[in-house]
Design an enzyme around this catalytic site. Structure first.
Site, short mmCIF file in Angstrom:
data_model
loop_
_atom_site.label_atom_id
_atom_site.label_comp_id
_atom_site.label_asym_id
_atom_site.label_seq_id
_atom_site.Cartn_x
_atom_site.Cartn_y
_atom_site.Cartn_z
N ASP A 81 41.74 22.00 42.97
CA ASP A 81 42.21 23.27 43.34
C ASP A 81 44.26 23.07 43.34
OD1 ASP A 81 42.33 25.73 44.60
OD2 ASP A 81 40.99 25.03 46.26
N ASP B 12 40.66 34.17 44.46
CA ASP B 12 39.42 33.96 45.13
C ASP B 12 38.41 35.30 44.95
OD1 ASP B 12 40.04 31.46 45.50
OD2 ASP B 12 39.74 31.50 47.53
C1 GLA Z 1 40.97 28.02 46.93
C2 GLA Z 1 39.87 28.12 45.96
C3 GLA Z 1 38.56 28.38 46.58
C4 GLA Z 1 38.15 27.36 47.51
C5 GLA Z 1 39.01 27.10 48.58
C6 GLA Z 1 38.80 25.99 49.66
O1 GLA Z 1 41.21 29.18 47.73
O2 GLA Z 1 40.26 28.92 45.05
O3 GLA Z 1 37.63 28.36 45.56
O4 GLA Z 1 37.71 26.10 46.90
O5 GLA Z 1 40.47 26.99 48.14
O6 GLA Z 1 39.73 25.72 50.50
#
Ligand code: GLA
Length: 382
Positions: free
Chosen positions: A145, A200
């Site tokens: 990430d 996301d």
């Molecule tokens: C980010 C990623 C998500 C998830 C969250 C976890 O937002 O894009 O897919 O892994 O972190 O905190």
């Protein structure tokens, strides 16, 4: 002109990450969309059992990945990452062993920053020791990430983890998650097996639509070993209607997206199971050519995405997608698909043959729904 020349040079020179993994888009499960931070080893064990008992594993879903919040700290002396002792009292290695004993693969999550998005210890500066730990623990997959960074570019922060993973005896799939910020499709193929292309997803129709829109010009960058990742599946989480989830699944399949289920599979409805386990739709995703669909037609709220496939009889698969809330007639002209002559048409979602068409194919597509059809030349079948 200069820009196009530069892109061509990049396309010619960027080979996929040389770890032999991800020749087909990975399929599996990840807890984030359903559980967020509320994950523990009980959920993981039950999910491993369910992947097998439901038939999902046999259908191809073999990765059981953790997301954020499995970690709690770094050992002050060894600097090794420590799993949360309350959520994972047996520790990660024993969980990995359990998951492997079911014939599944195990994935972990970390971050190219000081902390993960949920404030757990990140891997920036600890790439070597973390990669060694993952290999020692027999991890198969790493999602990486992009939170709490030092402000440098992902182009600087992602390669060290890729290199550290490549040094290990264990081959580990590397899934980059920098949300498409620096157009990773242009530079990530040599360092990662897949890369997120957007922010996301959430369990809403408009989130799915917005992400889909961003995939329109990315097909040329995907292929065996290197996939665009429009984020995980929301199918089964409750925020969309069954036909909307069906469209989400069909489109993710033809986009050659990693198919990572994001719902509680220990408690799936029949509709959810039917969508996720549709053999013919999955076969499009797992086709050996690995061609990601391009959008070949768009008229207001109607669009057609298509890709050539090689397996189960070579042909072209198209998804006729109606974003409007009422039924629409969608036509796809065969010249837009690069095919000609009479074609046998098969509905892959319902797994029925629809007879033959020439020149074009027209279908009534209900509101917010997708029809997925495969065209195979009649001549080539004779
Ligand atoms: C980010 C990623 C998500 C998830 C969250 C976890 O937002 O894009 O897919 O892994 O972190 O905190």
């Amino acid at each position: 002109m200069q820009k196009y020349f530069f892109i061509c040079v990049i396309l010619i020179t960027l080979n996929a990450l040389d770890n032999g993994l991800g020749r087909k888009p990975p399929m599996g499960w990840n807890p984030w969309n359903k559980y967020g931070c509320n994950i523990n080893e009980e959920i993981v064990r039950q999910t491993a059992d369910a992947l097998v008992s439901t038939g999902l594993a046999a259908a191809g879903y073999i990765y059981l990945n953790l997301d954020d919040c499995w970690q709690s700290a770094r050992d002050p002396v060894t600097k090794k990452i420590i799993a949360d002792p309350i959520k994972f009292p047996s520790g990660i290695p024993s969980l990995v062993q359990y998951v492997h004993s079911k014939g599944l693969k195990f994935g972990l999550y970390s971050d190219a920053g000081m902390q993960t998005c949920e404030g757990k210890p990140g891997s920036l500066g600890y790439e070597e020791i973390d990669a060694e730990t993952y290999s020692e623990w027999d991890i198969d997959y790493l999602k990486y990430d992009n939170c709490h960074t030092d402000g440098t570019s992902p182009k600087v922060r992602y390669p060290p983890m890729s290199a550290a993973l490549m040094k290990q005896s264990k081959k580990i799939y590397f899934s980059m998650c920098e949300w498409g910020l620096e157009k990773p499709w242009l530079w990530a193929p040599p360092i990662a097996n897949s890369w997120r292309t957007t922010g996301d997803i959430s369990d809403h129709w408009y989130s799915f639509i917005a992400i889909l829109e961003e995939q329109a010009n990315l097909a040329q960058y995907a292929g065996p070993g290197q996939w665009n990742d429009p984020d995980m599946l929301e199918v089964g989480n409750g925020g969309m209607k069954t036909h909307e989830y069906q469209a989400h699944f069909a489109l993710w399949a033809i986009l050659k997206a990693p198919l990572l289920i994001g719902c509680d599979i220990t408690n799936m409805s029949q509709d959810t199971k039917k969508i996720l386990m549709n053999r013919e739709v999955i076969a499009v995703n797992q086709d050996s050519l690995g061609k990601q669909a391009t959008r070949v037609k768009k008229v207001l709220t109607s669009e057609v995405w298509a890709a050539e496939v090689a397996d189960n009889g070579a042909g072209v698969v198209a998804v006729l997608f109606n974003q409007a809330s009422i039924q629409e007639s969608i036509t796809i002209e065969f010249d837009k698909l690069g095919i000609s002559g009479a074609q046998n048409v098969r509905d892959l979602i319902n797994q029925v043959d629809l007879g033959q068409s020439t020149v074009s194919y027209t279908c009534q597509v209900p509101g917010r729904s997708a029809v997925m059809v495969k065209f195979r030349s009649v001549q080539s079948e004779q």
